[in-house]
Motif scaffolding. Structure first.
Motif, PDB file in Angstrom:
ATOM      1  N   ILE A 157       0.949  -1.201   0.054  1.00 22.50           N
ATOM      2  CA  ILE A 157      -0.122   0.156  -0.012  1.00 22.50           C
ATOM      3  C   ILE A 157       0.815   1.221   0.068  1.00 22.50           C
ATOM      4  CG2 ILE A 157      -1.802   1.259   1.401  1.00 22.50           C
ATOM      5  CD1 ILE A 157      -2.861  -1.503   2.360  1.00 22.50           C
ATOM      6  N   ALA A 158       0.844   1.904  -1.151  1.00 25.16           N
ATOM      7  CA  ALA A 158       1.797   3.065  -1.146  1.00 25.16           C
ATOM      8  C   ALA A 158       1.001   4.416  -0.404  1.00 25.16           C
ATOM      9  CB  ALA A 158       2.087   3.515  -2.579  1.00 25.16           C
ATOM     10  N   LEU A 159      -0.481   4.414  -0.903  1.00 24.96           N
ATOM     11  CA  LEU A 159      -1.216   5.269   0.180  1.00 24.96           C
ATOM     12  C   LEU A 159      -2.770   4.965  -0.136  1.00 24.96           C
ATOM     13  CD1 LEU A 159      -0.748   9.106   0.570  1.00 24.96           C
ATOM     14  CD2 LEU A 159      -3.149   8.365  -0.277  1.00 24.96           C
ATOM     15  N   VAL A 160      -3.506   4.727   0.981  1.00 24.19           N
ATOM     16  CA  VAL A 160      -4.815   4.530   1.089  1.00 24.19           C
ATOM     17  C   VAL A 160      -5.413   5.565   1.936  1.00 24.19           C
ATOM     18  CG1 VAL A 160      -6.567   2.735   1.616  1.00 24.19           C
ATOM     19  CG2 VAL A 160      -4.699   2.201   0.081  1.00 24.19           C
ATOM     20  N   GLU A 161      -6.492   5.939   1.526  1.00 31.54           N
ATOM     21  CA  GLU A 161      -7.351   6.982   2.631  1.00 31.54           C
ATOM     22  C   GLU A 161      -8.610   6.043   3.006  1.00 31.54           C
ATOM     23  OE1 GLU A 161      -6.468   9.753   3.837  1.00 31.54           O
ATOM     24  OE2 GLU A 161      -4.966  10.361   2.240  1.00 31.54           O
ATOM     25  N   THR A 162      -8.629   5.778   4.180  1.00 32.37           N
ATOM     26  CA  THR A 162      -9.955   5.222   4.634  1.00 32.37           C
ATOM     27  C   THR A 162     -11.182   5.901   5.127  1.00 32.37           C
ATOM     28  OG1 THR A 162      -9.054   5.065   6.940  1.00 32.37           O
ATOM     29  CG2 THR A 162      -8.361   3.329   5.647  1.00 32.37           C
ATOM     30  N   HIS A 163     -10.770   7.204   5.577  1.00 31.05           N
ATOM     31  CA  HIS A 163     -11.798   8.306   5.696  1.00 31.05           C
ATOM     32  C   HIS A 163     -12.408   7.771   6.774  1.00 31.05           C
ATOM     33  CE1 HIS A 163     -10.834  10.622   1.921  1.00 31.05           C
ATOM     34  NE2 HIS A 163     -11.122   9.605   1.452  1.00 31.05           N
ATOM     35  N   GLY A 164     -11.871   6.978   7.720  1.00 35.22           N
ATOM     36  CA  GLY A 164     -12.492   6.590   9.097  1.00 35.22           C
ATOM     37  C   GLY A 164     -13.603   5.374   8.871  1.00 35.22           C
ATOM     38  N   ARG A 165     -13.441   4.680   7.717  1.00 37.85           N
ATOM     39  CA  ARG A 165     -14.468   3.896   7.512  1.00 37.85           C
ATOM     40  C   ARG A 165     -13.861   2.634   7.744  1.00 37.85           C
ATOM     41  NH1 ARG A 165     -14.936   6.166   1.399  1.00 37.85           N
ATOM     42  NH2 ARG A 165     -15.827   7.927   1.979  1.00 37.85           N
ATOM     43  N   ALA A 166     -14.698   1.831   8.731  1.00 39.20           N
ATOM     44  CA  ALA A 166     -14.021   0.634   9.374  1.00 39.20           C
ATOM     45  C   ALA A 166     -13.854  -0.615   8.487  1.00 39.20           C
ATOM     46  CB  ALA A 166     -15.104   0.095  10.576  1.00 39.20           C
ATOM     47  N   GLY A 167     -15.058  -0.828   7.275  1.00 37.96           N
ATOM     48  CA  GLY A 167     -14.818  -1.574   6.491  1.00 37.96           C
ATOM     49  C   GLY A 167     -13.795  -1.476   5.528  1.00 37.96           C
ATOM     50  N   THR A 168     -13.352  -0.539   5.159  1.00 41.12           N
ATOM     51  CA  THR A 168     -12.139  -0.112   4.417  1.00 41.12           C
ATOM     52  C   THR A 168     -10.796  -0.248   5.215  1.00 41.12           C
ATOM     53  OG1 THR A 168     -13.228   1.832   3.110  1.00 41.12           O
ATOM     54  CG2 THR A 168     -10.925   1.514   2.912  1.00 41.12           C
ATOM     55  N   ALA A 169     -10.986  -0.015   6.511  1.00 42.24           N
ATOM     56  CA  ALA A 169      -9.683  -0.288   7.212  1.00 42.24           C
ATOM     57  C   ALA A 169      -9.540  -1.656   7.544  1.00 42.24           C
ATOM     58  CB  ALA A 169      -9.724   0.451   8.717  1.00 42.24           C
ATOM     59  N   ALA A 170     -10.593  -2.593   7.647  1.00 42.79           N
ATOM     60  CA  ALA A 170     -10.660  -3.878   8.015  1.00 42.79           C
ATOM     61  C   ALA A 170     -10.045  -4.516   6.688  1.00 42.79           C
ATOM     62  CB  ALA A 170     -11.862  -4.700   8.190  1.00 42.79           C
ATOM     63  N   VAL A 171     -10.394  -4.228   5.613  1.00 41.67           N
ATOM     64  CA  VAL A 171      -9.779  -5.077   4.236  1.00 41.67           C
ATOM     65  C   VAL A 171      -8.465  -4.590   4.049  1.00 41.67           C
ATOM     66  CG1 VAL A 171     -10.485  -3.587   2.562  1.00 41.67           C
ATOM     67  CG2 VAL A 171     -10.543  -5.932   2.063  1.00 41.67           C
ATOM     68  N   ALA A 172      -7.834  -3.422   4.642  1.00 42.09           N
ATOM     69  CA  ALA A 172      -6.333  -3.115   4.393  1.00 42.09           C
ATOM     70  C   ALA A 172      -5.529  -3.792   5.126  1.00 42.09           C
ATOM     71  CB  ALA A 172      -6.502  -1.626   4.561  1.00 42.09           C
ATOM     72  N   GLU A 173      -6.108  -4.304   6.350  1.00 40.60           N
ATOM     73  CA  GLU A 173      -5.217  -5.200   7.137  1.00 40.60           C
ATOM     74  C   GLU A 173      -4.438  -6.427   6.506  1.00 40.60           C
ATOM     75  OE1 GLU A 173      -7.549  -6.005  10.769  1.00 40.60           O
ATOM     76  OE2 GLU A 173      -7.869  -4.111  11.493  1.00 40.60           O
ATOM     77  N   GLY A 174      -3.452  -6.510   7.056  1.00 43.74           N
ATOM     78  CA  GLY A 174      -2.436  -7.667   6.381  1.00 43.74           C
ATOM     79  C   GLY A 174      -1.728  -7.277   5.175  1.00 43.74           C
ATOM     80  N   LEU A 175      -1.982  -5.936   4.487  1.00 44.18           N
ATOM     81  CA  LEU A 175      -1.275  -5.679   3.447  1.00 44.18           C
ATOM     82  C   LEU A 175      -0.188  -4.849   3.863  1.00 44.18           C
ATOM     83  CD1 LEU A 175      -3.968  -4.805   0.866  1.00 44.18           C
ATOM     84  CD2 LEU A 175      -2.524  -6.724   0.841  1.00 44.18           C
TER      85      LEU A 175
END
Length: 844
Positions: A38-56
């Protein structure tokens, strides 16, 4: 080094799931063994987006200070040093903080691609550069951050992440996209249902165009010229003749036989601009194409069959409709195969339909034989022959000898050519005959006699005539082309002037009449209908006879006429006038429709208010009147003995019902605009505060009951002050009644895209979505029949008043529970200060 590949996830609006889809794809690639960061990802505080980014694996961001703030951006050097196989870079259109290597994030992505790193990124449709003006028209907001179209077109894959507007608004209301404090503003501005629908359509169309372009590129790269019948595309060839309408209708029927069929009409004009169709007929056929749901195209080419076939191949056409030739049969025999036959021969695998029509040639027509030169030039040619012949003869006779006969013959031939250049065919024939006789009389033995001693003399005379005819034909054709070119330029200039006047905001009918008088150099012009001048320009005499040769009268539609006075017009002028009268007819029709719509608009507004009032009278009067009558009848009954408590309750019921009747009658009188039994609406610029404060005073509501969110800059609407106050009283009364104890309702005012919105927000139980339509049915309170709640005017009446003022009244969910009533009214073009005095300004 092999350049990396770019894959873009495209969305119609924020929140559709672009980042989530990108992260899911990154996880899939990682699970398959690829090196993904992940070079840069903005989750904007969304729990679902943050969860799928875990592990990368995530490359730490660069921290920069800008204007006293600590900001984080993608660390491009760190990503390049890490050199992964795939890099996930969110928000392709983002503008970097000053001080980084690149101004835009898409430039960082280009650097990653140049380094051989594959990139997955996201972008919304509103950030595409070429769509910026369209997005501003839809949303009312100019996007500052854009991505050049070339960047997206250079991507190996663009994937649309789609979500219906209703689902997106539902996610927004549930707090999935933005925090609760931003939801209400987002729903009422950018995330309007109409905005989201238009943006979604724009995204689908843009991607469809890119797919079509990619298909064409693939066909070009692989040398595929045969048609691919992904869908039926029917091309209709138009010449500007009357048969065009028949061809268009036939082509439309062919296109309609298959789902998704497309109709295209094409007219081929000469490269020299001289192959001119009838402008009025071609304009009418263009309108017919649009009515049939097709598109009109114009291409330039001297080889008409080749231009038609090339155009058909360029649009991947499957059918080509061509009319049977209008040329006489003898012309076809002399000049070879016509356009239709040539198109059939060169069309290859495109199906060609030869359609017969009433204008097809069926009889022998002799060609027209005449001259395009003016009478003055022809007379000048005769004069040149009469003067030049004797002068040439006198000069040649003085030097006559047996050796000069060849020069003498060529001299007279030159004379014939010069006369043909000046005067055309008839003076040239005259000069040829005259020079032949002169040669025979003065230079050929026996001299001074007109005797044809040998056949060669007759041949020479024949050659003179042939030379004269050939040269004069070329001169005549050139003159005809020059005249056509000059007239075409004049006609184009006239039509462009007329169109420009209309586009600049001038009265369409007035502009057409004035420009027509100027263009045709007449003294006066006018449009008349039933003996009355609709528009007149120039100096008209006191009386004009219909038989006056200086008067030209042309019909405009069914009831009007265009009169031109001052000189007799030629037939060629009338051809252009046919185009202008067609535009005048359209302008008259537009004027009539506008006036009709204006009249119907006021009637419709009055009718909506009247209907609401009648519904109120029919329902509200009956209920309290019945209750009061029952109470009084019970008190007057002699066979029943009432206790003091019962009597008090009956008296209270009667008093309450009569008070409701009095309030209802007072309200009806306040909002009445009775004119001959019709309720009217009086619109005027009104500061919203001037309606809100009286409504609060009437309901005796204070800061403990209602929270006001009103901008300091006055918001001005076009509204009826009394009607708007009645609407606000009803909405505020409902909001206060259904809000929980101790919880204030909210009244907010905002302005967006030429509309002012008044939002009355409560935090009560709300209304199920499937039953919201019922609350606007006259006096449906979803089971609430308590007489103590008051009758009011009802939401049905409020909605009728609002629509009568040209506004809308809609419902929305309140984030966290409750119902929001959204009252939208057109913004006025005047600012009204808080004191109520009008002052001119532009609304904004």
């Amino acid at each position: 080094m092999t350049r990396g590949q770019l894959r873009v996830f495209l969305g119609a609006a924020p929140g559709v799931g672009k980042t989530y889809a990108m992260l899911e794809e990154g996880r899939r690639l990682r699970d398959e063994g690829s090196d993904v960061v992940i070079a840069l990802v903005e989750t904007h505080g969304r729990a679902g987006t943050a969860a799928v980014a875990e592990g990368l694996e995530t490359v730490p961001r660069a921290v920069l200070r800008h204007r006293g703030l600590e900001l984080q951006e993608m660390d491009l050097p760190a990503v390049l040093a890490r050199a992964p196989e795939y890099a996930l870079v969110d928000e392709l259109a983002h503008t970097n903080v000053p001080g980084l290597q690149h101004e835009k994030r898409w430039q960082d992505v280009q650097a990653l691609l140049d380094a051989g790193i594959n990139v997955l990124s996201t972008v919304n449709i509103q950030h595409i550069d070429s769509l910026n003006d369209v997005i501003e028209q839809i949303t009312g907001t100019l996007q500052a951050e854009t991505v050049p179209d070339a960047v997206l077109r250079g991507a190996e894959q663009v994937e649309l992440v789609d979500l219906t507007p209703q689902s997106l608004r539902g996610r927004l209301a549930d707090g999935v996209i933005y925090p609760a404090e931003r939801v209400d503003a987002a729903l009422s501005n950018y995330f309007r249902l109409g905005n989201l629908t238009a943006l979604r359509e724009l995204a689908l169309l843009w991607l469809a165009d890119e797919v079509d372009s990619a298909l064409n590129r693939y066909r070009e790269e692989h040398g595929i010229s045969s048609k691919w019948e992904a869908r039926e595309r029917v091309v209709v060839a138009l010449t500007g003749g009357p048969e065009g309408r028949t061809l268009l209708r036939r082509g439309a029927r062919i296109a309609a036989r298959s789902a998704g069929g497309k109709l295209l009409a094409v007219h081929v004009s000469g490269a020299d601009g001289l192959r001119g169709p009838e402008p009025a007929e071609l304009a009418a056929q263009r309108l017919l194409v649009e009515k049939l749901g097709g598109s009109f195209h114009q291409v330039v080419g001297n080889d008409v069959p080749r231009a038609l076939v090339d155009f058909a191949r360029s649009v991947n056409a499957t059918q080509l409709v061509v009319g049977v030739s209008r040329r006489p049969r003898i012309a076809a025999l002399l000049s070879g195969p016509g356009i239709g036959a040539t198109v059939i021969r060169e069309s290859g695998d495109i199906d060609v339909h030869m359609v017969s029509h009433s204008a097809a040639a069926r009889t022998l027509v002799l060609p027209h034989f005449g001259s395009a030169l003016s009478v003055r030039r022809r007379l000048l040619g005769f004069a040149f022959a009469l003067v030049g012949g004797p002068l040439l003869t006198a000069g040649l006779v003085t030097a006559r000898s047996s050796e000069t006969i060849t020069g003498d013959v060529l001299s007279y031939q030159l004379l014939v050519i010069l006369v043909a250049l000046v005067g055309g065919i008839w003076p040239a024939l005259f000069a040829a005959l005259l020079s032949g006789l002169t040669l025979d009389f003065f230079f050929i033995q026996p001299l001074y006699t007109v005797t044809v001693a040998t056949p060669s003399h007759m041949l020479a005379l024949g050659l003179y005539v042939v030379n004269a005819m050939l040269v004069s034909y070329v001169v005549d054709a050139a003159a005809r082309r020059a005249r056509t070119a000059r007239r075409s330029a004049s006609e184009s200039e006239l039509l462009a002037s007329v169109a420009g006047s209309v586009l600049r905001g001038e009265d369409a009918l007035g502009a057409l009449v004035s420009r027509t008088r100027e263009a045709f150099n007449v003294s006066a012009a006018r449009i008349r209908s039933e003996g009355e001048d609709l528009y007149a320009d120039g100096d008209w005499p006191a009386s004009v006879s219909p038989d006056d040769p200086a008067l030209t009268r042309l019909p405009v539609g069914e009831r009007c006429f265009l009169d031109l006075w001052g000189r007799e017009l030629a037939a060629s002028d009338r051809r252009l006038l046919a185009v202008i009268t067609a535009q005048m007819e359209a302008a008259l029709e537009h004027r009539e429709l506008t006036e009709t719509a204006r009249g119907l608009g006021s009637l419709a507004a009055a009718d909506k208010v009247r209907t609401a009032l009648l519904a109120a009278v029919g329902h509200d009067l009956r209920r309290p009147l019945t209750a009061a009558t029952a109470a009084v009848t019970g008190l007057r009954a002699t066979d029943v003995t009432w206790s003091e408590q019962d009597r008090s309750e009956l008296l209270a019921t009667a008093e309450e019902s009569l008070a409701s009747l009095s309030g209802l009658v007072t309200s009806l009188l306040d909002v009445s605009r009775l004119q001959a039994g019709v309720v009217g609406v009086s619109l005027e610029p009104l500061n919203v505060v001037d309606a809100v404060l009286p409504a609060l005073e009437e309901l005796e509501l204070g800061p403990a009951d209602v929270e006001l969110e009103i901008p300091t800059v006055p918001r001005v609407v076009l509204a009826d002050p009394v009607l708007l106050q009645r609407v606000l009283v009803n909405l505020l009364a409902n909001a206060v009644r259904f809000s929980p104890d101790g919880v204030k309702c909210v009244l907010s005012v905002s302005e967006f895209a030429g509309r002012v919105e008044i939002r009355v927000i409560d935090s009560g139980p709300g209304v199920p979505e499937q039953r919201r339509g019922e609350i606007f049915v006259p006096f449906q309170r979803l089971g609430d029949i308590d007489n103590s709640t008051g009758l009011g005017l009802g939401l049905a009446l409020a909605k009728g008043f609002t629509e009568g003022m040209g506004g809308t009244l809609e419902t929305e969910d309140t984030p966290g529970g409750g119902l929001t009533m959204v009252l939208s009214l057109p913004a006025a073009r005047h600012r009204v200060p808080a004191g109520g005095q009008h002052s001119p300004a532009v609304a904004g």
